[in-house]
Design an enzyme around this catalytic site. Structure first.
Site, PDB file in Angstrom:
ATOM      1  N   ASP A 108      10.058 -26.383   7.193  1.00 35.12           N
ATOM      2  CA  ASP A 108       8.961 -25.773   6.438  1.00 35.12           C
ATOM      3  C   ASP A 108       7.722 -26.663   6.440  1.00 35.12           C
ATOM      4  O   ASP A 108       7.795 -27.859   6.130  1.00 35.12           O
ATOM      5  CB  ASP A 108       9.388 -25.515   4.987  1.00 35.12           C
ATOM      6  N   ASP A 149      11.771 -31.810  10.246  1.00 34.85           N
ATOM      7  CA  ASP A 149      11.775 -30.944   9.079  1.00 34.85           C
ATOM      8  C   ASP A 149      11.296 -29.571   9.570  1.00 34.85           C
ATOM      9  O   ASP A 149      10.721 -29.473  10.663  1.00 34.85           O
ATOM     10  CB  ASP A 149      10.827 -31.514   8.018  1.00 34.85           C
TER      11      ASP A 149
END
Length: 256
Positions: free
Chosen positions: A47, A45
């Protein structure tokens, strides 16, 4: 005598088997570490995982819409709307133009999470394919991929759309990462297309945890934000990428 001897031998064999099982049985955390050590693909991922910030929140703040988007994000986290509805509403508030995106990228430096550059380099040196899979925006994530020497073709994220004059026109709703269940779909497609046998998903959020399965293992990351729900669900939860680096280096030392 013969029957007694046979029973003794069976009891000894049973004890030996149980002993071997107890020695070789691994905890859930150990199992995930083993998958990481033998992985042929790792997906991150972005953020609050690869970078220290939440891209959409920073962009909103830059465009003067920080508080409005923050309130909407809190509402979305309460489960009152789907991921795609929340994304659409936040973007309708921000409405970033091409010019604002460019200015944001120029003025807002990339804040990589400590250890991620070393970890990605170590994985790539081992022949592991690395992907960035995010519900954020490709225009903000491609520069992150460049810094980490990850091909832009290995980025799965949302695409913003603009009119010919550069004004915001929406986002591509066909991108799997724009909706709930998008990350598991991306992982499934990667496995089907490239035949990855040991794929690991690493991330801070619930959508990352939901990607396993089809991912063979999930590593929860709390180095920037600790989300209790994710911490509970993750067989291996880390607060630093150094923990992953150390786990990989242990295997290298064993081989040497």
């Amino acid at each position: 005598m013969a029957l007694s001897s046979l029973k003794s031998n069976l009891q000894f064999a049973t004890l030996k088997t149980l002993s071997l099982v107890s020695i070789t049985a691994m905890s859930p955390q150990q199992s995930v570490k083993e998958v990481l050590r033998t992985a042929d693909c790792v997906c991150f991922d972005v953020d609050s995982t690869v970078i220290r910030d939440e891209g959409i929140d920073e962009l909103a703040r830059f465009c003067g819409k920080g508080e409005e988007v923050k309130r909407l994000t809190a509402e979305a986290m309460g489960g009152n709307m789907t991921f795609q509805e929340a994304l659409k509403k936040r973007l309708d508030i921000i409405r970033p133009s091409v010019g604002q995106i460019k200015e944001f990228l120029e003025k807002f430096p990339i804040h990589l999470t400590p250890g991620i550059a070393e970890l990605v380099k170590l994985l790539q040196e081992r022949g592991v394919t690395v992907y960035l899979v995010s519900g954020g925006f490709r225009s903000l994530i491609d520069p992150v991929a460049d810094v980490l020497s990850i091909p832009r073709s290995n980025v799965y994220a949302n695409r913003l759309k603009f009119y010919f004059n550069g004004e915001y026109a929406g986002f591509d709703e066909n991108e799997p990462t724009s909706r709930s269940g998008g990350k598991p779909l991306v992982i499934r497609r990667l496995k089907e297309q490239f035949g990855y046998q040991k794929l690991v998903m690493v991330g801070d959020g619930a959508t990352d945890a939901e990607a396993s399965p089809p991912a063979d293992a999930f590593i929860g990351f709390g180095g920037n934000v600790v989300r209790e729900e994710v911490k509970k669900r993750a067989p291996w939860y880390v607060l630093s990428f150094q923990e992953l680096i150390d786990a990989l280096k242990v295997q290298i030392e064993r081989k040497n």
